[in-house]
Design a protein around this motif. Sequence first.
Motif, PDB file in Angstrom:
ATOM      1  N   ALA A 149       0.910  -1.129  -0.038  1.00 37.89           N
ATOM      2  CA  ALA A 149       0.025  -0.075   0.035  1.00 37.89           C
ATOM      3  C   ALA A 149       0.826   1.086   0.077  1.00 37.89           C
ATOM      4  O   ALA A 149       1.664   1.511   0.924  1.00 37.89           O
ATOM      5  CB  ALA A 149      -0.939   0.053   1.186  1.00 37.89           C
ATOM      6  N   ALA A 150       0.569   1.911  -1.282  1.00 38.35           N
ATOM      7  CA  ALA A 150       1.730   3.077  -1.155  1.00 38.35           C
ATOM      8  C   ALA A 150       1.394   4.344   0.021  1.00 38.35           C
ATOM      9  O   ALA A 150       2.352   4.931   0.208  1.00 38.35           O
ATOM     10  CB  ALA A 150       1.663   3.673  -2.657  1.00 38.35           C
ATOM     11  N   SER A 151       0.229   4.133   0.241  1.00 37.91           N
ATOM     12  CA  SER A 151      -0.212   5.230   1.265  1.00 37.91           C
ATOM     13  C   SER A 151       0.562   4.752   2.744  1.00 37.91           C
ATOM     14  O   SER A 151       0.546   5.881   3.455  1.00 37.91           O
ATOM     15  CB  SER A 151      -1.571   5.288   1.489  1.00 37.91           C
ATOM     16  N   PRO A 187      12.503  13.304   3.941  1.00 42.18           N
ATOM     17  CA  PRO A 187      12.082  14.087   2.914  1.00 42.18           C
ATOM     18  C   PRO A 187      11.518  13.461   1.656  1.00 42.18           C
ATOM     19  O   PRO A 187      11.600  12.092   1.748  1.00 42.18           O
ATOM     20  CB  PRO A 187      13.696  14.544   2.596  1.00 42.18           C
ATOM     21  N   ASN A 188      11.231  14.163   0.636  1.00 42.61           N
ATOM     22  CA  ASN A 188      10.581  13.497  -0.553  1.00 42.61           C
ATOM     23  C   ASN A 188      11.899  13.726  -1.533  1.00 42.61           C
ATOM     24  O   ASN A 188      12.100  14.711  -2.044  1.00 42.61           O
ATOM     25  CB  ASN A 188       9.676  14.512  -1.081  1.00 42.61           C
ATOM     26  N   PRO A 189      12.398  12.439  -1.707  1.00 41.33           N
ATOM     27  CA  PRO A 189      13.451  12.468  -2.587  1.00 41.33           C
ATOM     28  C   PRO A 189      12.931  13.019  -4.089  1.00 41.33           C
ATOM     29  O   PRO A 189      14.340  13.185  -4.901  1.00 41.33           O
ATOM     30  CB  PRO A 189      14.280  11.117  -2.521  1.00 41.33           C
ATOM     31  N   TYR A 190      11.953  12.722  -4.182  1.00 45.42           N
ATOM     32  CA  TYR A 190      11.510  13.100  -5.706  1.00 45.42           C
ATOM     33  C   TYR A 190      10.968  14.479  -5.675  1.00 45.42           C
ATOM     34  O   TYR A 190      10.078  14.664  -7.058  1.00 45.42           O
ATOM     35  CB  TYR A 190      10.437  12.083  -6.051  1.00 45.42           C
ATOM     36  N   TYR A 191      11.415  15.402  -5.025  1.00 45.91           N
ATOM     37  CA  TYR A 191      10.653  16.650  -5.091  1.00 45.91           C
ATOM     38  C   TYR A 191      10.680  17.434  -6.243  1.00 45.91           C
ATOM     39  O   TYR A 191      10.040  18.142  -6.627  1.00 45.91           O
ATOM     40  CB  TYR A 191      11.291  17.508  -3.942  1.00 45.91           C
ATOM     41  N   ARG A 192      11.748  17.084  -7.184  1.00 48.18           N
ATOM     42  CA  ARG A 192      11.940  17.882  -8.350  1.00 48.18           C
ATOM     43  C   ARG A 192      10.859  17.394  -9.323  1.00 48.18           C
ATOM     44  O   ARG A 192      10.745  18.319 -10.463  1.00 48.18           O
ATOM     45  CB  ARG A 192      13.355  17.437  -9.044  1.00 48.18           C
ATOM     46  N   ALA A 193      10.382  16.353  -9.149  1.00 48.43           N
ATOM     47  CA  ALA A 193       9.249  16.010  -9.994  1.00 48.43           C
ATOM     48  C   ALA A 193       7.924  16.226  -9.729  1.00 48.43           C
ATOM     49  O   ALA A 193       7.016  16.755 -10.444  1.00 48.43           O
ATOM     50  CB  ALA A 193       9.478  14.333 -10.498  1.00 48.43           C
ATOM     51  N   ARG A 194       7.812  15.930  -8.343  1.00 51.36           N
ATOM     52  CA  ARG A 194       6.355  16.143  -7.754  1.00 51.36           C
ATOM     53  C   ARG A 194       6.477  15.898  -6.062  1.00 51.36           C
ATOM     54  O   ARG A 194       7.149  15.400  -5.522  1.00 51.36           O
ATOM     55  CB  ARG A 194       5.441  14.858  -8.281  1.00 51.36           C
ATOM     56  N   LYS A 195       5.433  16.580  -5.629  1.00 53.25           N
ATOM     57  CA  LYS A 195       5.306  16.728  -4.222  1.00 53.25           C
ATOM     58  C   LYS A 195       4.664  15.390  -3.577  1.00 53.25           C
ATOM     59  O   LYS A 195       4.150  14.568  -4.514  1.00 53.25           O
ATOM     60  CB  LYS A 195       4.320  17.846  -3.786  1.00 53.25           C
ATOM     61  N   ALA A 196       5.227  15.077  -2.424  1.00 58.24           N
ATOM     62  CA  ALA A 196       4.655  13.459  -1.949  1.00 58.24           C
ATOM     63  C   ALA A 196       3.292  13.802  -1.594  1.00 58.24           C
ATOM     64  O   ALA A 196       2.698  14.718  -1.249  1.00 58.24           O
ATOM     65  CB  ALA A 196       5.572  13.370  -0.542  1.00 58.24           C
ATOM     66  N   PRO A 197       2.709  12.483  -1.675  1.00 63.56           N
ATOM     67  CA  PRO A 197       3.194  11.197  -1.966  1.00 63.56           C
ATOM     68  C   PRO A 197       3.198  11.246  -3.649  1.00 63.56           C
ATOM     69  O   PRO A 197       2.051  11.522  -4.236  1.00 63.56           O
ATOM     70  CB  PRO A 197       2.212  10.150  -1.288  1.00 63.56           C
ATOM     71  N   VAL A 198       4.193  10.631  -4.023  1.00 62.30           N
ATOM     72  CA  VAL A 198       4.330  10.441  -5.585  1.00 62.30           C
ATOM     73  C   VAL A 198       3.394   9.415  -6.019  1.00 62.30           C
ATOM     74  O   VAL A 198       3.209   9.287  -7.170  1.00 62.30           O
ATOM     75  CB  VAL A 198       5.736  10.417  -5.962  1.00 62.30           C
ATOM     76  N   VAL A 199       3.313   8.307  -5.154  1.00 67.54           N
ATOM     77  CA  VAL A 199       2.435   7.040  -5.617  1.00 67.54           C
ATOM     78  C   VAL A 199       1.473   6.974  -4.447  1.00 67.54           C
ATOM     79  O   VAL A 199       1.574   6.999  -3.404  1.00 67.54           O
ATOM     80  CB  VAL A 199       3.219   6.106  -5.703  1.00 67.54           C
ATOM     81  N   GLU A 200       0.281   7.159  -5.008  1.00 67.62           N
ATOM     82  CA  GLU A 200      -1.142   6.845  -4.061  1.00 67.62           C
ATOM     83  C   GLU A 200      -1.840   5.672  -4.578  1.00 67.62           C
ATOM     84  O   GLU A 200      -2.034   5.015  -5.628  1.00 67.62           O
ATOM     85  CB  GLU A 200      -1.808   8.160  -4.143  1.00 67.62           C
ATOM     86  N   GLY A 201      -2.423   5.035  -3.328  1.00 65.27           N
ATOM     87  CA  GLY A 201      -3.176   3.814  -3.670  1.00 65.27           C
ATOM     88  C   GLY A 201      -2.462   2.557  -3.883  1.00 65.27           C
ATOM     89  O   GLY A 201      -1.353   2.747  -3.486  1.00 65.27           O
ATOM     90  N   ILE A 239      11.903   3.437  -2.021  1.00 65.89           N
ATOM     91  CA  ILE A 239      11.556   3.796  -3.266  1.00 65.89           C
ATOM     92  C   ILE A 239      10.150   4.269  -3.486  1.00 65.89           C
ATOM     93  O   ILE A 239      10.140   5.225  -4.388  1.00 65.89           O
ATOM     94  CB  ILE A 239      11.642   2.711  -4.408  1.00 65.89           C
ATOM     95  N   LEU A 240       9.124   4.216  -2.597  1.00 60.03           N
ATOM     96  CA  LEU A 240       8.041   4.788  -2.778  1.00 60.03           C
ATOM     97  C   LEU A 240       7.794   5.993  -2.262  1.00 60.03           C
ATOM     98  O   LEU A 240       6.960   6.885  -2.331  1.00 60.03           O
ATOM     99  CB  LEU A 240       6.860   3.775  -2.217  1.00 60.03           C
ATOM    100  N   GLY A 241       9.000   6.398  -1.772  1.00 55.91           N
ATOM    101  CA  GLY A 241       8.978   7.784  -1.097  1.00 55.91           C
ATOM    102  C   GLY A 241       8.354   8.299  -0.011  1.00 55.91           C
ATOM    103  O   GLY A 241       8.003   7.355   1.059  1.00 55.91           O
ATOM    104  N   LEU A 242       8.308   9.426   0.514  1.00 54.25           N
ATOM    105  CA  LEU A 242       7.675  10.178   1.766  1.00 54.25           C
ATOM    106  C   LEU A 242       6.057  10.067   1.638  1.00 54.25           C
ATOM    107  O   LEU A 242       5.606  10.229   0.602  1.00 54.25           O
ATOM    108  CB  LEU A 242       7.884  11.603   1.929  1.00 54.25           C
ATOM    109  N   ARG A 243       5.719   9.085   2.685  1.00 54.14           N
ATOM    110  CA  ARG A 243       4.223   8.839   2.799  1.00 54.14           C
ATOM    111  C   ARG A 243       3.707   8.556   4.231  1.00 54.14           C
ATOM    112  O   ARG A 243       4.934   8.526   4.980  1.00 54.14           O
ATOM    113  CB  ARG A 243       3.738   7.632   1.984  1.00 54.14           C
TER     114      ARG A 243
END
Length: 269
Positions: A6-8, A84-98, A60-64
Amino acid sequence: MTAAAAASGIAVSAFAEDAGARPVTAKDVSVKTADGSADAALFYPSGKGKWPAVLMWPDILGLRPVFREMGKRLAAQGYVVLVPNPYYRARKAPVVEGPFDFNNREDMARISAFRDGLTDAMVDRDSAAFITFLDAQPQTDRKRKAGVQGYCMSGPLSFRTAAVRPDRIGAVATFHPGALVTDKASSPHLLIPRTRAAYLVLIAKNDAERMPKEKPDLDAAFAAARRTAKVEVYPANHGWTVAGSQTYDEQQAERAWAELLPFYRANLR
């Protein structure tokens, strides 16, 4: 992680019952970096006091939510924790939901695009910025060393952080890390001599089966660099410490937690 997750995330429901747990203040923060502003979660014990800092890189699923709970749980033991959100350059967290299935090619392609966009140079710049941010917090005890910890793909990120800020990082903890020993010039284990930290490396059993030389190679690298280190293979599969994963193993996750706390107490001085 080899099954659906669960990405959340799932909250660590037991964390408030830990012995010695303190009330925690939690904040959403923005960290200025060389490449912009990173969204992150900051946790520290409420009230007066100064505490050692810890940078907690997520998997790998990031900040959630699950990593927020993990950051809060650690802060309750007397630490200033930044997740931190390591993918902040691309999208704010959470970058994957559901729901997220690591066996599904489309799901993996989706998250791999974020991970592949994160270069070593970016990680190094971000590591420096995150430690600088932690040191700027009034709750941080800058007289004591800082820690860094990583999960899965962020195990190598933690090694890089220790090499970028050897003056500050006194302890590195990694849980079911991604490959720490490779045949590339950028292999994380080659960074060990550039660090001044102690290490706790807890490897998943299925990762050890895939990479049987990793533990002995790490042991040799730590010995050659004369770094204090414990490298252990746990009887649990990749992802065992992250609640919400189908590979989550509560017993072994709590065992790892019980190793982390004295490790930090001994080395963040």
